[in-house]
Structure formats: C-alpha cells, structure tokens
Write an enzyme that holds these catalytic residues in place. Structure first.
Site, PDB file in Angstrom:
ATOM      1  N   ARG A  37       0.839  -1.211   0.000  1.00 40.59           N
ATOM      2  CA  ARG A  37       0.000   0.000   0.000  1.00 40.59           C
ATOM      3  C   ARG A  37       0.876   1.265   0.000  1.00 40.59           C
ATOM      4  O   ARG A  37       0.955   1.992  -0.983  1.00 40.59           O
ATOM      5  CB  ARG A  37      -0.934  -0.007   1.224  1.00 40.59           C
ATOM      6  CG  ARG A  37      -2.081   0.999   1.137  1.00 40.59           C
ATOM      7  CD  ARG A  37      -1.708   2.425   1.486  1.00 40.59           C
ATOM      8  NE  ARG A  37      -1.212   2.566   2.859  1.00 40.59           N
ATOM      9  CZ  ARG A  37      -0.734   3.703   3.350  1.00 40.59           C
ATOM     10  NH1 ARG A  37      -0.691   4.789   2.598  1.00 40.59           N
ATOM     11  NH2 ARG A  37      -0.253   3.751   4.577  1.00 40.59           N
ATOM     12  N   ASP A  38       1.565   1.499   1.105  1.00 40.70           N
ATOM     13  CA  ASP A  38       2.318   2.746   1.244  1.00 40.70           C
ATOM     14  C   ASP A  38       3.469   2.812   0.241  1.00 40.70           C
ATOM     15  O   ASP A  38       3.863   3.893  -0.210  1.00 40.70           O
ATOM     16  CB  ASP A  38       2.859   2.829   2.686  1.00 40.70           C
ATOM     17  CG  ASP A  38       3.393   4.200   3.033  1.00 40.70           C
ATOM     18  OD1 ASP A  38       3.095   5.163   2.319  1.00 40.70           O
ATOM     19  OD2 ASP A  38       4.136   4.299   4.033  1.00 40.70           O
ATOM     20  N   HIS A 229       6.243   4.229  12.702  1.00 38.70           N
ATOM     21  CA  HIS A 229       6.390   4.140  11.243  1.00 38.70           C
ATOM     22  C   HIS A 229       7.471   5.139  10.833  1.00 38.70           C
ATOM     23  O   HIS A 229       7.234   6.337  10.801  1.00 38.70           O
ATOM     24  CB  HIS A 229       5.022   4.497  10.629  1.00 38.70           C
ATOM     25  CG  HIS A 229       4.945   4.474   9.138  1.00 38.70           C
ATOM     26  ND1 HIS A 229       4.066   3.656   8.452  1.00 38.70           N
ATOM     27  CD2 HIS A 229       5.595   5.191   8.190  1.00 38.70           C
ATOM     28  CE1 HIS A 229       4.190   3.878   7.151  1.00 38.70           C
ATOM     29  NE2 HIS A 229       5.115   4.797   6.955  1.00 38.70           N
ATOM     30  N   HIS A 231      10.618   6.574   8.336  1.00 36.55           N
ATOM     31  CA  HIS A 231      11.200   6.683   7.002  1.00 36.55           C
ATOM     32  C   HIS A 231      12.702   6.883   7.167  1.00 36.55           C
ATOM     33  O   HIS A 231      13.154   7.471   8.146  1.00 36.55           O
ATOM     34  CB  HIS A 231      10.582   7.859   6.240  1.00 36.55           C
ATOM     35  CG  HIS A 231       9.194   7.570   5.736  1.00 36.55           C
ATOM     36  ND1 HIS A 231       8.617   8.273   4.722  1.00 36.55           N
ATOM     37  CD2 HIS A 231       8.284   6.638   6.115  1.00 36.55           C
ATOM     38  CE1 HIS A 231       7.403   7.792   4.481  1.00 36.55           C
ATOM     39  NE2 HIS A 231       7.165   6.811   5.316  1.00 36.55           N
ATOM     40  N   CYS A 262      10.568   8.777  -1.130  1.00 33.62           N
ATOM     41  CA  CYS A 262      10.058   9.869  -0.298  1.00 33.62           C
ATOM     42  C   CYS A 262       9.466  10.940  -1.200  1.00 33.62           C
ATOM     43  O   CYS A 262      10.196  11.618  -1.912  1.00 33.62           O
ATOM     44  CB  CYS A 262      11.165  10.468   0.564  1.00 33.62           C
ATOM     45  SG  CYS A 262      10.554  11.828   1.595  1.00 33.62           S
ATOM     46  N   ASN A 271      10.081   4.874   3.143  1.00 34.95           N
ATOM     47  CA  ASN A 271       9.810   3.849   4.157  1.00 34.95           C
ATOM     48  C   ASN A 271      11.053   3.024   4.499  1.00 34.95           C
ATOM     49  O   ASN A 271      11.782   2.569   3.617  1.00 34.95           O
ATOM     50  CB  ASN A 271       8.740   2.887   3.638  1.00 34.95           C
ATOM     51  CG  ASN A 271       7.381   3.534   3.551  1.00 34.95           C
ATOM     52  OD1 ASN A 271       6.896   4.098   4.525  1.00 34.95           O
ATOM     53  ND2 ASN A 271       6.761   3.459   2.380  1.00 34.95           N
TER      54      ASN A 271
HETATM   55 MG    MG Z   1       5.358   5.596   4.925  1.00 35.73          MG
END
Ligand code: MG
Length: 311
Positions: A37-38, A229, A231, A262, A271
């Site tokens: 997803r992300d 979460h 990055h 990013c 991520n």
């Molecule tokens: Mg993310």
C-alpha cells in the site's frame, strides 16, 4: 566486537555476546508490512494485479502477520491502486494474518466491505496543514469522516488501525509538538482503533525526538498498542527503532524493499525497508518471526515481473 561499535555511543538495547543472544528468551516484535500500500502508491506506474497479489502472498509467507495490502482511495487520485477490490478478492488469505486496507471515507469503506476485508486503516495527521493537503480536510474533518466508518467497522467485527502522519515534522507547518500527536492518537483510540501508527512521514525524526515523544505519550497512550512508522530519508530509521524498543514499543511498520521513496525528497529513501528492520532486530536479539531473505526475494520477484522496474 566490531559489530557493536556503531551503537556503543547511543543508549540502545543492551548488546549481549553472540552465545548469550542465542539463548536468552526472545522479546517479540511485530513488523507491520506496508509495502503493497504505502510503497506501491508512491511508485510510478501500475503494477499488474496478479503481480501485486503474488507479492502480498509472498510477504505473508515470509512470516509477516500484518500486510497492509492496498487502499480504497479514489482510483483517479491513486491510479496505482485502482485495482484494490480485485487485489483483495484475489489474495489467498492465510489464517493468522491480517490484511488491512486504507479507507479514506464511507465510499471507500463500502468498496472494502464488498471485497470482504477483515481489517482497515484510517489515515489522519498531526497537523491540519498536512491533512488539508493530503486528504482535503482538517483533522476534525477526517474524524467526521471516520465516525460512521468506525461504527460500521465495529458492527462488522473489522479490526481498525489508525495513522497519525507527520508526527515528527510537517512539510507545510514545520515542527510538531508531542501534545499534538498524542491528542490525535487519543482520538483514534477513542474511535475504536486497536492500534495507532505514529508516522514520521517526511523522515525527519531522530532518536532524541522519538524518546521525547514516547516519554510524553507514556502516561496518555497505551504504548503496547502504538506502532512506529519510520522513514529512512535521513538514515535515522533503525536508530529510531532502537529508541522505540527501549521505550517499550513492540510494533514497527516497514515496507519491503523500501518501496515508495520519499515524495517530499525526490530520490531519497522513504519507508524503512522491511529487510533492514528485520536484520536490525535480529542483531539486537529481538525476534520478529520474519524471514528477511524471503522478503528480499519477494521484492526481487516484484521488480522482475512488474514490468515497471529494471531487473
Ligand atoms: Mg510511509
């Protein structure tokens, strides 16, 4: 031992010697996979549906117990995930594995229900400016959208996860205070979220920031239901994870292969890569149940079969 030198100057998890590490009882951490997803929502081009399905299945087979699979956002806004329903109908779901899908509004929730999802994720932000830019409404506006979804999810027995994005810094309004993050996370728990993910969306957090937030959050939020979460935009992600571990956090998000990049710093990592997180945890003697090599193999297959990436 040279492998410890990188960390000795930081107040990280104790580094036992190798034999001790093998024998001591494991402290479990759950890795929440967000790559399908992300990650894929930020990759250029459309990955064919069967390739996405195979990727999700390979990640679950690698030992990931939560695989955020897709997003039921407006297909015009995120064409990369326009096949969300087909993906969810196509994935062979393993027992014991959750496959949350991002749901922005009731229309998306209706589509998700039609695909018989068992878990959803609701996405809001620590700042009004980011919420406005990202989903076109204020923080309050996102909660107005979430309320009926949360009620219906509860009635349907659907597991709900919340996201607080830009928790350590906002590309539009700058610094973010822990109180703002804690307030939004508290509202997500009050809404019925089983877990809230606190996200460093632009990759600006460092271990001092993480410790500061968690020290403040410790009295107001259930840390055993918080995920972090990170990055890796500024190469701080695993150090931030270490700080989270030390503060009692046991759930961390990551994206296989570091997919997604990013959006706020073109060319920079986004991520935290799942393989990197898992190997870091292994080095700390922390068990995640995830096979990093199998995750890497899933990414290699994705790249080789999607038609969108060089091999
Ligand atoms: Mg993310």
């Amino acid at each position: 031992m040279s492998r410890n030198l990188t960390y000795t100057s930081l107040p990280l998890v104790e580094q036992p010697d190798v034999d001790e590490r093998r024998e001591r009882p494991k402290r479990g951490v759950r890795v929440v996979e967000v790559g399908p997803r992300d990650g894929l929502q930020n990759e250029p081009g459309f990955v064919p549906t069967p390739v996405k399905i195979a990727f999700i299945e390979a990640l679950a087979a690698a030992g990931l117990l939560v695989v955020e699979a897709t997003s039921f956002v407006n297909p015009k806004a995120v064409p990369q995930l326009a096949d969300a329903g087909d993906v969810m109908r196509g994935v062979h779901r393993r027992s014991g594995v959750r496959y949350p899908v991002l749901v922005p509004n009731e229309r998306g929730f209706d589509r998700a229900l039609a695909a018989e999802v068992d878990a959803i994720a609701l996405f809001t932000a620590a700042t009004d400016a980011f919420a406005e830019a990202n989903v076109g409404t204020s923080i309050d506006g996102t909660f107005a959208r979430f309320a009926p979804i949360a009620d219906r999810a509860r009635d349907a027995g659907i597991w709900v996860r919340g996201y607080v994005s830009v928790a350590f810094g906002c590309p539009y309004s700058g610094a973010v205070q822990p109180s703002a993050v804690i307030a939004v996370a508290s509202r997500l728990f009050a809404l019925g979220c089983a877990e809230v993910s606190i996200a460093d969306t632009i990759g600006v957090a460092n271990p001092t920031d993480v410790a500061h937030l968690l020290r403040n959050a410790g009295t107001d939020l259930p840390l055993d239901r918080i995920a972090l979460h990170f990055h890796d935009t500024n190469s701080q992600a695993v150090f931030n994870v270490a700080t989270g571990l030390q503060s009692g956090i046991t759930s961390f998000d990551a994206a296989a292969g570091g997919l997604g990049g990013c959006p706020f710093a073109p060319g920079a990592p986004g991520n935290l890569a799942t393989e990197t997180l898992v190997r870091f945890l292994e080095g700390q003697g922390v068990e995640s149940g995830v096979d990093a090599a199998a995750v890497a193999a899933a990414v290699a297959t994705l790249h080789a079969t999607s038609g969108q990436y060089p091999e």
